[in-house]
Design a protein around this motif. Structure first.
Motif, PDB file in Angstrom:
ATOM      1  N   GLY A 124       6.759  11.544  -6.857  1.00  0.00           N
ATOM      2  CA  GLY A 124       6.459  11.187  -8.234  1.00  0.00           C
ATOM      3  C   GLY A 124       7.534  11.584  -9.220  1.00  0.00           C
ATOM      4  N   LYS A 148       0.807  -1.226   0.000  1.00  0.00           N
ATOM      5  CA  LYS A 148       0.000   0.000   0.000  1.00  0.00           C
ATOM      6  C   LYS A 148       0.841   1.276   0.000  1.00  0.00           C
ATOM      7  CE  LYS A 148      -3.990  -2.083   2.322  1.00  0.00           C
ATOM      8  NZ  LYS A 148      -4.864  -2.061   3.511  1.00  0.00           N
ATOM      9  N   THR A 149       2.142   1.137   0.101  1.00  0.00           N
ATOM     10  CA  THR A 149       3.017   2.312   0.119  1.00  0.00           C
ATOM     11  C   THR A 149       3.590   2.542  -1.273  1.00  0.00           C
ATOM     12  OG1 THR A 149       3.630   1.927   2.432  1.00  0.00           O
ATOM     13  CG2 THR A 149       5.076   3.333   1.137  1.00  0.00           C
ATOM     14  N   SER A 150       3.401   3.734  -1.793  1.00  0.00           N
ATOM     15  CA  SER A 150       3.877   4.035  -3.147  1.00  0.00           C
ATOM     16  C   SER A 150       5.258   4.671  -3.113  1.00  0.00           C
ATOM     17  CB  SER A 150       2.903   4.978  -3.857  1.00  0.00           C
ATOM     18  OG  SER A 150       2.937   6.266  -3.251  1.00  0.00           O
ATOM     19  N   VAL A 151       5.941   4.587  -4.233  1.00  0.00           N
ATOM     20  CA  VAL A 151       7.245   5.236  -4.372  1.00  0.00           C
ATOM     21  C   VAL A 151       7.098   6.744  -4.181  1.00  0.00           C
ATOM     22  CG1 VAL A 151       9.069   5.813  -6.029  1.00  0.00           C
ATOM     23  CG2 VAL A 151       8.263   3.457  -5.836  1.00  0.00           C
ATOM     24  N   ALA A 152       6.027   7.320  -4.709  1.00  0.00           N
ATOM     25  CA  ALA A 152       5.805   8.760  -4.571  1.00  0.00           C
ATOM     26  C   ALA A 152       5.660   9.164  -3.103  1.00  0.00           C
ATOM     27  CB  ALA A 152       4.562   9.172  -5.357  1.00  0.00           C
ATOM     28  N   GLN A 153       4.976   8.347  -2.297  1.00  0.00           N
ATOM     29  CA  GLN A 153       4.833   8.640  -0.868  1.00  0.00           C
ATOM     30  C   GLN A 153       6.190   8.621  -0.169  1.00  0.00           C
ATOM     31  OE1 GLN A 153       1.963   5.493   0.023  1.00  0.00           O
ATOM     32  NE2 GLN A 153       0.467   7.051   0.633  1.00  0.00           N
ATOM     33  N   SER A 160      14.389  -0.497  -7.399  1.00  0.00           N
ATOM     34  CA  SER A 160      12.953  -0.744  -7.273  1.00  0.00           C
ATOM     35  C   SER A 160      12.535  -0.606  -5.812  1.00  0.00           C
ATOM     36  CB  SER A 160      12.611  -2.160  -7.760  1.00  0.00           C
ATOM     37  OG  SER A 160      13.240  -3.125  -6.915  1.00  0.00           O
ATOM     38  N   LYS A 161      11.242  -0.616  -5.586  1.00  0.00           N
ATOM     39  CA  LYS A 161      10.734  -0.584  -4.221  1.00  0.00           C
ATOM     40  C   LYS A 161      11.123  -1.860  -3.477  1.00  0.00           C
ATOM     41  CE  LYS A 161       6.288  -0.976  -3.154  1.00  0.00           C
ATOM     42  NZ  LYS A 161       4.849  -0.744  -2.880  1.00  0.00           N
TER      43      LYS A 161
END
Length: 215
Positions: free
Chosen positions: A39, A24-29, A49-50
């Motif tokens: 972003g 649920k955690t995005s790279v942008a966050q 990568s994440k």
């Protein structure tokens, strides 16, 4: 010294993964929390990568054992150290001290512990990092401590299995407390739980001593 951008990314990523879960955690966050433009893709200048970010961040956090480094050292006498926390011959008291040390270790890196114990969306390579950098090291230390406490009768018992039971009991307590806002669904407080765990392991140690005398 101020943390580097890479260090900020790892710290904020672990916090967000622990709070929200990996999936649920995005790279942008993560970028925004680390003080980067959300972003923008700036994270990819440091990590491919994440998934790689998570594995690297947890690996570095687990390697930085702080005050627990001494307890986990292969040359360290855990039994001798625990004897300072209890009267002579008080096996339960020594084991209670060991339980508290273990629980503190789990709580110290709360975000990492949450990721490992509660998040089923984490990539498989992270499980290997945890197995090698944390679980195997902790298991070896606890097993050595139990063998020391058992004395000459140690070879008669499976202390690795006993250590796994002890470590598992502490992980369960921590996870239940985290899920149920500090409590346990059985309404057993922390001290009662730790004492029961210590008494169970102490009974095994006492039995080993008795069997050693009879043989």
């Amino acid at each position: 010294m101020a943390p580097t951008t890479r260090e900020r990314i790892m710290a904020e990523a672990l916090r967000l993964f622990g709070e929200q879960g990996f999936a649920k955690t995005s790279v942008a966050q993560i970028e925004q929390a680390a003080g980067l433009s959300g972003g923008s893709g700036a994270l990819y200048r440091h990590f491919k990568s994440k998934d790689e970010l998570l594995v690297r961040a947890v690996d570095e956090r687990l390697r930085d054992r702080a005050e627990w480094d001494l307890f986990l050292s292969p040359e360290f006498s855990l039994a001798e150290a625990l004897s300072a926390f209890a009267p002579p011959g008080d096996t339960v008291g020594m084991l209670l001290a060991l339980c508290r040390i273990g629980l503190d270790r789990l709580d110290h890196d709360r975000d990492v512990t949450r990721i490992l114990l509660r998040d089923n969306s984490i990539p498989a390579p992270l499980l290997e990092v945890f197995r090698e950098q944390e679980y195997a090291v902790v298991m070896a230390a606890v097993t050595r401590g139990l063998v020391e406490m058992a004395g000459p009768a140690a070879r008669e018992q499976d202390w690795e299995a006993a250590a796994a039971v002890l470590v598992g009991a502490l992980a369960h307590l921590w996870m239940m407390g985290d899920i149920f806002d500090g409590g346990h669904p059985a309404d057993v407080d922390t001290e009662r739980y730790l004492r029961a765990t210590a008494e169970l392991i102490a009974a095994r140690l006492d039995r080993a001593g008795t069997e050693g005398e009879d043989s």
